[in-house]
Motif scaffolding. Structure first.
Motif, short mmCIF file in Angstrom:
data_model
loop_
_atom_site.label_atom_id
_atom_site.label_comp_id
_atom_site.label_asym_id
_atom_site.label_seq_id
_atom_site.Cartn_x
_atom_site.Cartn_y
_atom_site.Cartn_z
N GLU A 29 0.82 -1.21 0.00
CA GLU A 29 0.00 0.00 0.00
C GLU A 29 0.85 1.26 0.00
O GLU A 29 0.40 2.33 -0.41
CB GLU A 29 -0.93 0.00 1.22
CG GLU A 29 -2.07 -0.99 1.11
CD GLU A 29 -2.96 -0.99 2.35
OE1 GLU A 29 -2.52 -0.42 3.39
OE2 GLU A 29 -4.07 -1.54 2.29
N ALA A 30 2.10 1.13 0.46
CA ALA A 30 3.02 2.28 0.50
C ALA A 30 3.68 2.56 -0.84
O ALA A 30 4.51 3.46 -0.94
CB ALA A 30 4.09 2.04 1.56
N GLN A 31 3.28 1.80 -1.90
CA GLN A 31 3.88 1.98 -3.22
C GLN A 31 2.83 2.25 -4.30
O GLN A 31 2.78 1.57 -5.32
CB GLN A 31 4.69 0.73 -3.60
CG GLN A 31 5.77 0.35 -2.60
CD GLN A 31 6.51 -0.90 -3.02
OE1 GLN A 31 7.26 -0.92 -4.00
NE2 GLN A 31 6.31 -1.98 -2.27
N PRO A 32 1.97 3.24 -4.11
CA PRO A 32 0.89 3.48 -5.07
C PRO A 32 1.38 3.91 -6.45
O PRO A 32 0.63 3.80 -7.43
CB PRO A 32 0.07 4.59 -4.40
CG PRO A 32 1.07 5.31 -3.54
CD PRO A 32 1.95 4.22 -3.00
N GLU A 33 2.62 4.40 -6.53
CA GLU A 33 3.16 4.80 -7.83
C GLU A 33 3.49 3.58 -8.69
O GLU A 33 3.65 3.69 -9.92
CB GLU A 33 4.42 5.65 -7.64
CG GLU A 33 5.69 4.89 -7.26
CD GLU A 33 5.72 4.34 -5.83
OE1 GLU A 33 6.67 3.60 -5.50
OE2 GLU A 33 4.81 4.68 -5.05
N LEU A 34 3.58 2.40 -8.07
CA LEU A 34 3.93 1.18 -8.79
C LEU A 34 2.85 0.11 -8.69
O LEU A 34 2.54 -0.56 -9.67
CB LEU A 34 5.24 0.62 -8.23
CG LEU A 34 5.75 -0.71 -8.80
CD1 LEU A 34 5.99 -0.60 -10.31
CD2 LEU A 34 7.02 -1.16 -8.09
N ILE A 35 2.25 -0.03 -7.51
CA ILE A 35 1.29 -1.11 -7.26
C ILE A 35 -0.13 -0.57 -7.24
O ILE A 35 -0.45 0.36 -6.50
CB ILE A 35 1.61 -1.81 -5.93
CG1 ILE A 35 3.02 -2.43 -5.99
CG2 ILE A 35 0.57 -2.88 -5.62
CD1 ILE A 35 3.47 -3.06 -4.68
N ILE A 36 -0.99 -1.17 -8.04
CA ILE A 36 -2.40 -0.76 -8.15
C ILE A 36 -3.27 -1.82 -7.50
O ILE A 36 -3.34 -2.96 -7.97
CB ILE A 36 -2.82 -0.58 -9.63
CG1 ILE A 36 -1.85 0.37 -10.36
CG2 ILE A 36 -4.25 -0.08 -9.72
CD1 ILE A 36 -1.84 1.78 -9.83
N LEU A 37 -3.95 -1.45 -6.43
CA LEU A 37 -4.79 -2.40 -5.70
C LEU A 37 -6.27 -2.27 -6.05
O LEU A 37 -7.07 -3.13 -5.68
CB LEU A 37 -4.59 -2.21 -4.19
CG LEU A 37 -3.16 -2.41 -3.68
CD1 LEU A 37 -3.09 -2.13 -2.19
CD2 LEU A 37 -2.65 -3.80 -4.00
N ASP A 38 -6.63 -1.21 -6.75
CA ASP A 38 -8.02 -1.00 -7.16
C ASP A 38 -8.07 -0.74 -8.66
O ASP A 38 -8.47 0.35 -9.10
CB ASP A 38 -8.65 0.16 -6.38
CG ASP A 38 -7.81 1.43 -6.46
OD1 ASP A 38 -6.65 1.37 -6.94
OD2 ASP A 38 -8.33 2.50 -6.09
N PRO A 39 -7.67 -1.70 -9.48
CA PRO A 39 -7.50 -1.48 -10.92
C PRO A 39 -8.78 -1.17 -11.68
O PRO A 39 -8.73 -0.53 -12.74
CB PRO A 39 -6.88 -2.79 -11.41
CG PRO A 39 -7.35 -3.81 -10.43
CD PRO A 39 -7.35 -3.10 -9.10
N ALA A 40 -9.93 -1.56 -11.17
CA ALA A 40 -11.18 -1.35 -11.90
C ALA A 40 -11.43 0.14 -12.18
O ALA A 40 -12.04 0.49 -13.19
CB ALA A 40 -12.35 -1.96 -11.14
N ARG A 41 -10.95 1.00 -11.33
CA ARG A 41 -11.20 2.43 -11.53
C ARG A 41 -10.39 3.01 -12.69
O ARG A 41 -10.66 4.13 -13.13
CB ARG A 41 -10.92 3.23 -10.25
CG ARG A 41 -9.47 3.34 -9.84
CD ARG A 41 -9.36 3.99 -8.48
NE ARG A 41 -8.01 4.19 -8.04
CZ ARG A 41 -7.33 5.32 -8.18
NH1 ARG A 41 -7.89 6.37 -8.77
NH2 ARG A 41 -6.08 5.43 -7.74
N HIS A 42 -9.43 2.24 -13.20
CA HIS A 42 -8.63 2.70 -14.33
C HIS A 42 -9.10 2.09 -15.65
O HIS A 42 -8.47 2.33 -16.69
CB HIS A 42 -7.16 2.36 -14.10
CG HIS A 42 -6.57 3.03 -12.89
ND1 HIS A 42 -6.40 4.39 -12.81
CD2 HIS A 42 -6.12 2.51 -11.71
CE1 HIS A 42 -5.85 4.69 -11.63
NE2 HIS A 42 -5.69 3.58 -10.95
#
Length: 234
Positions: free
Chosen positions: A14-27
């Motif tokens: 969660e501390a890496q939002p620039e690399l890891i996407i945990l809620d991809p549906a919004r994109h």
């Protein structure tokens, strides 16, 4: 089966939002906007520990890459590999995203014609006949890929499983898709230096096991270019 990992994994990813996407549906339909450019988007479905997608994205900065898996621990390990690859090859992480998603619902995070290439590397073969629909080359999945790929769309597939490879050949053929560069023993003459190996692939090669590979030409423009190259004798 739940993949075990060390404590604090969720907080770490969660501390890496620039690399890891945990809620991809919004994109969905907006991945080019997320990357900030209109470069081609290539996706690896089932990236594992991330060696393949990390090295590939580091070596090809003009292509946007997305690695997908459903386990937090694999996202964490892939992020580590991505940063290590950038240290080795230079560049930044702007053309790479790591996504947590169950591939069964891949259409929920990508819109029609949003992708240019899909990589399927050493997917679970699900050897029992009753589990055939879970195979990532089952027609049910392949139809989704066809919709998500654009006019230059391709699927690149590698496996160590002869039975899965045979199943996949039939699956692609039944859907009327053109295949090329079919190999039953990819590294028979030594490691292919023009292709990135996955962790599994390196292990299997060292054990002397054959790797099966093929490319599926999906998009109309990709198919036209392929047929033109055949006519030209390339």
């Amino acid at each position: 089966m739940r993949l075990r990992g060390r404590k604090g994994i969720r907080e770490e990813i969660e501390a890496q939002p620039e690399l890891i996407i945990l809620d991809p549906a919004r994109h969905r339909g907006q991945w080019s906007a997320l990357f900030g450019n209109d470069r081609p988007i290539h996706v690896e479905l089932g990236m594992g520990k991330g060696k393949f997608i990390s090295e590939l994205s580091a070596l090809n900065p003009n292509i946007n890459y997305i690695g997908i898996d459903m386990y937090d621990e694999l996202l964490r390990r892939a992020a580590e590999k991505a940063r290590a690859s950038r240290e080795e090859h230079g560049g930044d992480l702007s053309n790479l995203r790591l996504v947590r998603q169950n591939i069964e619902y891949i259409e929920q995070i990508f819109a029609s014609a949003e992708l240019e290439r899909i990589y399927l590397n050493f997917s679970d073969p699900w050897p029992k006949k009753k589990h055939a629909r879970r195979r990532l080359t089952h027609p049910g999945f392949v139809r989704k890929y066809i919709d998500l790929l654009n006019d230059r769309g391709e699927i690149h597939f590698k496996t160590d499983s002869r039975s899965l490879f045979e199943f996949s050949l039939n699956s692609f053929a039944d859907l009327g898709l053109r295949m090329r560069n079919i190999s039953l023993d990819l590294h028979a003459q030594g490691p292919r230096t023009d292709l990135i190996m996955t962790e599994y692939e390196t292990k299997f090669y060292e054990q002397g096991l054959p790797i099966h590979r093929l490319e599926v030409v999906v998009g109309e423009r990709a198919l036209a270019e392929h047929l033109a190259s055949l006519q030209a004798g390339e």
